[in-house]
Design a protein around this motif. Structure first.
Motif, PDB file in Angstrom:
ATOM      1  N   ARG A 218      -2.204  -6.935  15.848  1.00  0.00           N
ATOM      2  CA  ARG A 218      -3.298  -6.121  15.319  1.00  0.00           C
ATOM      3  C   ARG A 218      -2.877  -4.655  15.245  1.00  0.00           C
ATOM      4  O   ARG A 218      -3.188  -3.952  14.284  1.00  0.00           O
ATOM      5  CB  ARG A 218      -4.540  -6.277  16.206  1.00  0.00           C
ATOM      6  CG  ARG A 218      -5.748  -5.528  15.704  1.00  0.00           C
ATOM      7  CD  ARG A 218      -6.977  -5.825  16.585  1.00  0.00           C
ATOM      8  NE  ARG A 218      -8.169  -5.220  16.041  1.00  0.00           N
ATOM      9  CZ  ARG A 218      -8.552  -3.953  16.288  1.00  0.00           C
ATOM     10  NH1 ARG A 218      -7.834  -3.192  17.087  1.00  0.00           N
ATOM     11  NH2 ARG A 218      -9.658  -3.476  15.735  1.00  0.00           N
TER      12      ARG A 218
ATOM     13  N   ALA B 109      -2.034  -0.035   7.882  1.00  0.00           N
ATOM     14  CA  ALA B 109      -3.237   0.393   7.170  1.00  0.00           C
ATOM     15  C   ALA B 109      -3.363   1.913   7.195  1.00  0.00           C
ATOM     16  O   ALA B 109      -3.548   2.552   6.149  1.00  0.00           O
ATOM     17  CB  ALA B 109      -4.471  -0.268   7.787  1.00  0.00           C
TER      18      ALA B 109
ATOM     19  N   CYS C  71      -8.381   2.390   0.846  1.00  0.00           N
ATOM     20  CA  CYS C  71      -8.959   1.640   1.955  1.00  0.00           C
ATOM     21  C   CYS C  71      -7.994   0.518   2.315  1.00  0.00           C
ATOM     22  O   CYS C  71      -7.258   0.037   1.461  1.00  0.00           O
ATOM     23  CB  CYS C  71     -10.297   1.054   1.495  1.00  0.00           C
ATOM     24  SG  CYS C  71     -11.081  -0.084   2.643  1.00  0.00           S
ATOM     25  N   ALA C  72      -7.991   0.134   3.568  1.00  0.00           N
ATOM     26  CA  ALA C  72      -7.218  -1.025   4.003  1.00  0.00           C
ATOM     27  C   ALA C  72      -8.059  -1.784   5.023  1.00  0.00           C
ATOM     28  O   ALA C  72      -8.674  -1.166   5.890  1.00  0.00           O
ATOM     29  CB  ALA C  72      -5.889  -0.603   4.608  1.00  0.00           C
ATOM     30  N   GLN C  73      -8.118  -3.070   4.880  1.00  0.00           N
ATOM     31  CA  GLN C  73      -8.901  -3.901   5.787  1.00  0.00           C
ATOM     32  C   GLN C  73      -7.979  -4.837   6.545  1.00  0.00           C
ATOM     33  O   GLN C  73      -7.131  -5.503   5.952  1.00  0.00           O
ATOM     34  CB  GLN C  73      -9.941  -4.698   5.011  1.00  0.00           C
ATOM     35  CG  GLN C  73     -10.946  -3.803   4.309  1.00  0.00           C
ATOM     36  CD  GLN C  73     -11.831  -4.565   3.354  1.00  0.00           C
ATOM     37  OE1 GLN C  73     -11.371  -5.417   2.616  1.00  0.00           O
ATOM     38  NE2 GLN C  73     -13.113  -4.242   3.380  1.00  0.00           N
ATOM     39  N   VAL C  74      -8.163  -4.886   7.856  1.00  0.00           N
ATOM     40  CA  VAL C  74      -7.355  -5.735   8.724  1.00  0.00           C
ATOM     41  C   VAL C  74      -8.193  -6.932   9.141  1.00  0.00           C
ATOM     42  O   VAL C  74      -9.311  -6.777   9.639  1.00  0.00           O
ATOM     43  CB  VAL C  74      -6.879  -4.951   9.975  1.00  0.00           C
ATOM     44  CG1 VAL C  74      -6.165  -5.874  10.949  1.00  0.00           C
ATOM     45  CG2 VAL C  74      -6.000  -3.778   9.558  1.00  0.00           C
ATOM     46  N   GLY C  75      -7.657  -8.113   8.930  1.00  0.00           N
ATOM     47  CA  GLY C  75      -8.349  -9.341   9.325  1.00  0.00           C
ATOM     48  C   GLY C  75      -7.425 -10.222  10.133  1.00  0.00           C
ATOM     49  O   GLY C  75      -6.215 -10.224   9.942  1.00  0.00           O
TER      50      GLY C  75
ATOM     51  N   VAL D 173      -3.459  -7.555   6.166  1.00  0.00           N
ATOM     52  CA  VAL D 173      -3.957  -6.255   5.733  1.00  0.00           C
ATOM     53  C   VAL D 173      -4.135  -6.308   4.221  1.00  0.00           C
ATOM     54  O   VAL D 173      -3.197  -6.645   3.493  1.00  0.00           O
ATOM     55  CB  VAL D 173      -2.997  -5.106   6.099  1.00  0.00           C
ATOM     56  CG1 VAL D 173      -3.647  -3.764   5.780  1.00  0.00           C
ATOM     57  CG2 VAL D 173      -2.573  -5.166   7.556  1.00  0.00           C
TER      58      VAL D 173
ATOM     59  N   LYS E  51      -6.579  -1.492  -0.829  1.00  0.00           N
ATOM     60  CA  LYS E  51      -7.277  -1.226  -2.090  1.00  0.00           C
ATOM     61  C   LYS E  51      -6.601  -0.008  -2.716  1.00  0.00           C
ATOM     62  O   LYS E  51      -6.639   1.090  -2.168  1.00  0.00           O
ATOM     63  CB  LYS E  51      -8.762  -0.913  -1.851  1.00  0.00           C
ATOM     64  CG  LYS E  51      -9.482  -1.874  -0.914  1.00  0.00           C
ATOM     65  CD  LYS E  51      -9.516  -3.292  -1.435  1.00  0.00           C
ATOM     66  CE  LYS E  51     -10.181  -4.256  -0.472  1.00  0.00           C
ATOM     67  NZ  LYS E  51     -11.564  -4.086  -0.225  1.00  0.00           N
TER      68      LYS E  51
END
Length: 98
Positions: A5, A12, A23-27, A48, A51
């Motif tokens: 993580r 990100a 934007c960057a999203q971590v899942g 990651v 956008k």
């Protein structure tokens, strides 16, 4: 994808700080099963999603290759078929080189 993580958040932040992504999203974690060097591997990874504007893709890819510790990081582009005009304008505005 990356194996922690913390690494995902670093990737990100680095891309957003460099204005290569709005934007960057971590899942995650997610279970990845893949073929690597002659064998099936299973790993826990974090994804990651960045956008960015298409005009910034090449720079984002180069940045990620330099920042990532995987030999062959997963870097793919998915076309946006539709989106709100306001959001897409925001992505373009936030990824315009300073």
């Amino acid at each position: 994808m990356t194996d922690s993580r913390e690494k995902a958040l670093d990737l990100a932040r680095g891309a957003v700080d460099a204005r290569l992504a709005a934007c960057a999203q971590v899942g995650g974690p997610v279970a990845s099963v893949y073929w690597w060097e002659g064998a099936t591997e299973t790993a826990q990874e974090w994804q990651v999603v960045f956008k960015t504007a298409s005009a910034r893709y090449d720079e984002l890819e180069a940045h990620l290759k330099g920042a990532h510790d995987y030999e062959t990081p997963e870097i793919i582009a998915t076309p946006v078929v539709r989106g709100s005009a306001e959001y897409l304008a925001w992505v373009t505005q936030e990824t315009t080189a300073p």
